[in-house]
Write a protein that holds these residues in place. Structure first.
Motif, PDB file in Angstrom:
ATOM      1  N   ILE B 186       0.849  -1.206   0.000  1.00 51.22           N
ATOM      2  CA  ILE B 186       0.000   0.000   0.000  1.00 51.22           C
ATOM      3  C   ILE B 186       0.878   1.248   0.000  1.00 51.22           C
ATOM      4  O   ILE B 186       0.616   2.207  -0.723  1.00 51.22           O
ATOM      5  CB  ILE B 186      -0.937  -0.008   1.224  1.00 51.22           C
ATOM      6  N   THR B 187       1.963   1.208   0.796  1.00 49.20           N
ATOM      7  CA  THR B 187       2.896   2.346   0.822  1.00 49.20           C
ATOM      8  C   THR B 187       3.532   2.529  -0.552  1.00 49.20           C
ATOM      9  O   THR B 187       3.705   3.656  -1.017  1.00 49.20           O
ATOM     10  CB  THR B 187       4.013   2.112   1.864  1.00 49.20           C
ATOM     11  N   LEU B 188       3.874   1.410  -1.182  1.00 47.94           N
ATOM     12  CA  LEU B 188       4.543   1.469  -2.489  1.00 47.94           C
ATOM     13  C   LEU B 188       3.663   2.165  -3.524  1.00 47.94           C
ATOM     14  O   LEU B 188       4.103   3.112  -4.182  1.00 47.94           O
ATOM     15  CB  LEU B 188       4.902   0.052  -2.962  1.00 47.94           C
ATOM     16  N   THR B 189       2.401   1.733  -3.650  1.00 45.36           N
ATOM     17  CA  THR B 189       1.517   2.356  -4.641  1.00 45.36           C
ATOM     18  C   THR B 189       1.219   3.803  -4.263  1.00 45.36           C
ATOM     19  O   THR B 189       1.106   4.663  -5.128  1.00 45.36           O
ATOM     20  CB  THR B 189       0.204   1.570  -4.783  1.00 45.36           C
ATOM     21  N   ARG B 190       1.126   4.058  -2.947  1.00 43.94           N
ATOM     22  CA  ARG B 190       0.884   5.420  -2.470  1.00 43.94           C
ATOM     23  C   ARG B 190       2.052   6.334  -2.859  1.00 43.94           C
ATOM     24  O   ARG B 190       1.860   7.413  -3.426  1.00 43.94           O
ATOM     25  CB  ARG B 190       0.748   5.364  -0.947  1.00 43.94           C
ATOM     26  N   PHE B 191       3.276   5.886  -2.578  1.00 44.34           N
ATOM     27  CA  PHE B 191       4.462   6.679  -2.915  1.00 44.34           C
ATOM     28  C   PHE B 191       4.570   6.844  -4.433  1.00 44.34           C
ATOM     29  O   PHE B 191       4.980   7.881  -4.921  1.00 44.34           O
ATOM     30  CB  PHE B 191       5.731   5.998  -2.365  1.00 44.34           C
ATOM     31  N   TYR B 192       4.200   5.805  -5.167  1.00 44.69           N
ATOM     32  CA  TYR B 192       4.259   5.858  -6.634  1.00 44.69           C
ATOM     33  C   TYR B 192       3.325   6.950  -7.157  1.00 44.69           C
ATOM     34  O   TYR B 192       3.735   7.790  -7.961  1.00 44.69           O
ATOM     35  CB  TYR B 192       3.856   4.493  -7.199  1.00 44.69           C
ATOM     36  N   ALA B 193       2.086   6.968  -6.676  1.00 46.23           N
ATOM     37  CA  ALA B 193       1.112   7.983  -7.107  1.00 46.23           C
ATOM     38  C   ALA B 193       1.610   9.382  -6.752  1.00 46.23           C
ATOM     39  O   ALA B 193       1.542  10.311  -7.567  1.00 46.23           O
ATOM     40  CB  ALA B 193      -0.240   7.721  -6.456  1.00 46.23           C
TER      41      ALA B 193
END
Lengths: 145, 223
Positions: B186-193
């Motif tokens: 979840i952190t990964l996709t959040r940081f990506y966005a």
């Protein structure tokens, strides 16, 4: 006379510099564009596999098995006449054909093009038959391609 | 050569008739006067912007092969660096370029500080510049997690733990940034966005303000 010679030499110096400048610009531009085009081009190893082996028992009579051949969908079927491998890409607009087991024919779900077991068009909009792919039997395996 | 000159002239005539192109070029480019004292120290702002443009370009190329999931992130970055033609070039340009942009921004800031260029009437230039620095650093931080290596993972763990020291809301803040108790997918996709959409758009907005103000007020005078 001397004046004229001087003029020519200054002209040729200018045109030399102009050509030099344009060459450097061109090489720099190419040096940026070439990596970008190569980077965006599909990977070559995706099409690397030339021959595919399938175990005969996986394709009983009347059944179809779909696989990927040279990066595109393909299908192998067994009829009473033997094995046939075809491209599964409809020749109309590129959808993937379905195998209708009860009817013993291929149908494209997009615009209802129909093909028989040899790839010949039975009805619908496809302009060409499905291309055949070479099939060879070797023991318990079928070699495609 | 004559043909190119002819086409250029016709194009400029066409634009002139409609948008006063030649006058615009004269005012903003060829006849624009700047202070005599301008030297190479004044280049860092423009260089930072050039670096940012390079980050956008290489970043878009990386997005075409990058997969933002815990399972595929590292493998997709390794694929870019090892298999994709010239992938190593764009991947290295992006990661090294990020460090270079940070350095250039710092140099730009030090130059402005040294010359006292933040004083009236350029106070808000400085304020928007500080925001730009913070956004640049946030860019670096969010981008660092994306390859999903051990360094990325623990770097992000430490970085996101720090807001936890905030009184009362600390714990909640940490969870808001991470989207979960620990660093997860979840952190990964959040940081990506945040890295590819939120921060670049914010950065462009602040750059717009930053540039418009310097065009209006002009570069600061001699010391």
């Amino acid at each position: 006379m001397a004046k004229k010679a001087e003029k020519i030499s200054s002209n040729s110096k200018r045109s030399f510099l102009k050509i030099l400048f344009l060459s450097v610009m061109g090489i720099s531009f190419g040096g940026v564009v070439y990596p970008i085009i190569r980077y965006l081009s599909p990977l070559s190893q995706q099409q690397a596999v030339e021959k595919i082996e399938i175990i005969k028992d996986e394709v009983p009579i009347g059944k179809a098995r779909f696989f990927t051949y040279k990066g595109s969908p393909a299908v192998i079927i067994q009829t009473k006449a033997g094995f046939t491998a075809l491209s599964a890409v409809c020749t109309h607009l590129g959808c993937i054909v379905k195998w209708l087991e009860d009817k013993g024919e291929f149908q494209c779900p997009c615009h209802a093009g129909r093909f028989d077991t040899t790839g010949k068009v039975l009805s619908g909009p496809p302009p060409n038959p499905l291309p055949q792919i070479a099939v060879a039997e070797s023991g318990a395996k079928i070699v495609i391609g | 050569m004559e043909l190119i000159k002819d086409i250029n002239k016709k194009l400029l005539d066409w634009l002139d008739e409609r948008y006063d192109a030649r006058q615009w070029i004269r005012e903003n480019l060829t006849d624009k006067l700047v202070h005599k004292h301008i030297n190479w120290l004044y280049c860092f702002g423009g260089l930072s912007f050039l670096g940012f443009l390079l980050q956008i370009g290489t970043g878009i190329f990386l997005m075409m092969y990058y997969i933002p999931t815990p399972k595929d992130a590292l493998a997709s970055v390794q694929n870019i660096a090892n298999n994709v033609p010239f992938g190593w070039l764009f991947q290295r340009l992006h990661s090294v370029g990020a460090n270079v942009v940070n350095l250039l921004v710092m140099f730009h800031m030090l130059r402005v500080l040294y010359h006292g260029a933040y004083k009236k009437p350029r106070e808000f230039q400085w304020v928007s510049g500080v925001f730009l620095l913070l956004i640049t650093m946030a860019m670096s931080f969010t981008g660092y997690l994306l390859p999903w290596t051990q360094l990325s993972y623990w770097g992000a763990t430490i970085g996101t733990e720090m807001p936890g020291a905030t009184p009362i809301v600390g714990e909640w803040l940490v969870q808001l940034i991470r989207g979960s108790a620990q660093i997860t997918g979840i952190t990964l996709t959040r940081f990506y966005a945040i890295h590819v959409v939120v921060l670049p758009l914010t950065l462009i907005a602040f750059l717009g303000i930053h540039f418009l103000m310097i065009r209006k007020v002009g570069i600061s005078g001699p010391m």
